[in-house]
Design an enzyme around this catalytic site. Structure first.
Site, PDB file in Angstrom:
ATOM      1  N   GLY A  56       0.790  -1.215   0.000  1.00 41.91           N
ATOM      2  CA  GLY A  56       0.000   0.000   0.000  1.00 41.91           C
ATOM      3  C   GLY A  56       0.823   1.267   0.000  1.00 41.91           C
ATOM      4  O   GLY A  56       0.301   2.351   0.276  1.00 41.91           O
ATOM      5  N   ARG A  57       2.104   1.154  -0.301  1.00 39.66           N
ATOM      6  CA  ARG A  57       3.040   2.283  -0.301  1.00 39.66           C
ATOM      7  C   ARG A  57       3.202   2.911   1.081  1.00 39.66           C
ATOM      8  O   ARG A  57       3.687   4.033   1.210  1.00 39.66           O
ATOM      9  CB  ARG A  57       2.616   3.365  -1.313  1.00 39.66           C
ATOM     10  CG  ARG A  57       2.595   2.889  -2.772  1.00 39.66           C
ATOM     11  CD  ARG A  57       3.955   2.372  -3.203  1.00 39.66           C
ATOM     12  NE  ARG A  57       4.055   2.152  -4.642  1.00 39.66           N
ATOM     13  CZ  ARG A  57       3.927   0.969  -5.246  1.00 39.66           C
ATOM     14  NH1 ARG A  57       3.644  -0.109  -4.530  1.00 39.66           N
ATOM     15  NH2 ARG A  57       4.070   0.865  -6.557  1.00 39.66           N
ATOM     16  N   LEU A  58       2.808   2.208   2.140  1.00 41.14           N
ATOM     17  CA  LEU A  58       3.045   2.689   3.503  1.00 41.14           C
ATOM     18  C   LEU A  58       4.416   2.163   3.956  1.00 41.14           C
ATOM     19  O   LEU A  58       4.517   1.301   4.839  1.00 41.14           O
ATOM     20  CB  LEU A  58       1.918   2.247   4.444  1.00 41.14           C
ATOM     21  CG  LEU A  58       0.581   2.937   4.209  1.00 41.14           C
ATOM     22  CD1 LEU A  58      -0.472   2.396   5.164  1.00 41.14           C
ATOM     23  CD2 LEU A  58       0.720   4.447   4.384  1.00 41.14           C
TER      24      LEU A  58
END
Length: 236
Positions: free
Chosen positions: A209-211
């Site tokens: 999630g690109r976190l």
């Protein structure tokens, strides 16, 4: 545009998750000293220690790093160089002292480094001041280089315009004749080494999630290399 079929970069996506035996990056598992964490990661991506020992060669040329400098006109300039040593004092690399990067470092002795370990979804960034290495350190490293690399250091007027590849080959042939096989090749007068003294490290791990995980270590410029680091998490 060319006639070649060009893929759409906007459609290219990679799912970032910790790869295999390599985990994410949490504060409870991160040491207080960034050099200790770099030691661990470097050994893992080189496949020489710890959890990475069973995956030798997991990252091609793990010592390849992007070196960013700034020109007199304020333009950023970046290129890939090779890390050739590091310790508590800083990170070392060697180059032609007449090159563009050397001139930029003479004018503005600050630099940024990036180790882009894409295969394992990791990245290390370093920002620091830069100083020249002592001649004896340079000579000791130069003596370990392959002979063709030693000759190439003499033959190449790095970053200057040359007329052709044939001109470079002719310069190499001239140098090879000057230093015959079996004789030591001395350090060129235009060749040296640099030490990047970190004031900031950032360790990045790709997550879903690109976190992503980002831990930064900072300390004031000019503080001693034994001074404490402040560790903080950055939003991805």
């Amino acid at each position: 545009m060319s006639d070649w079929p060009v893929p759409d970069p906007a459609a290219m996506r990679v799912g970032y998750d910790p790869r295999g035996d390599l985990s994410g990056l949490l504060e409870e598992s991160a040491p207080g000293d960034p050099l200790e964490l770099f030691d661990r990661w470097f050994a893992e991506v080189a496949g020489q220690a710890g959890r990475g020992a069973d995956a030798a060669g997991r990252v091609a040329e793990p010592n390849a790093m992007v070196l960013a400098t700034v020109t007199q006109g304020g333009w950023p300039a970046a290129r890939t160089v090779l890390l050739k040593g590091y310790d508590a004092e800083g990170l070392r690399f060697f180059t032609n002292t007449g090159s563009a990067k050397a001139g930029q470092l003479a004018d503005t002795p600050r630099a940024a480094l990036v180790f882009p370990w894409h295969q394992v979804h990791r990245q290390v960034r370093v920002t620091g001041t830069v100083r020249r290495l002592a001649d004896d350190v340079v000579a000791a490293y130069f003596a370990t280089r392959p002979r063709d690399s030693q000759l190439g250091a003499w033959a190449s007027p790095q970053s200057t315009v040359v007329g052709s590849r044939a001109e470079l080959d002719a310069r190499l042939a001239e140098v090879a004749a000057r230093f015959p096989e079996g004789e030591p090749v001395p350090v060129p007068p235009h060749w040296g080494g640099y030490l990047v003294v970190p004031v900031e490290w950032e360790f990045w791990v790709g997550r879903s999630g690109r976190l992503h995980d980002r831990l930064r270590y900072v300390r004031p410029e000019g503080s001693t290399t034994a001074g404490p680091w402040t560790r903080e998490r950055l939003a991805p």
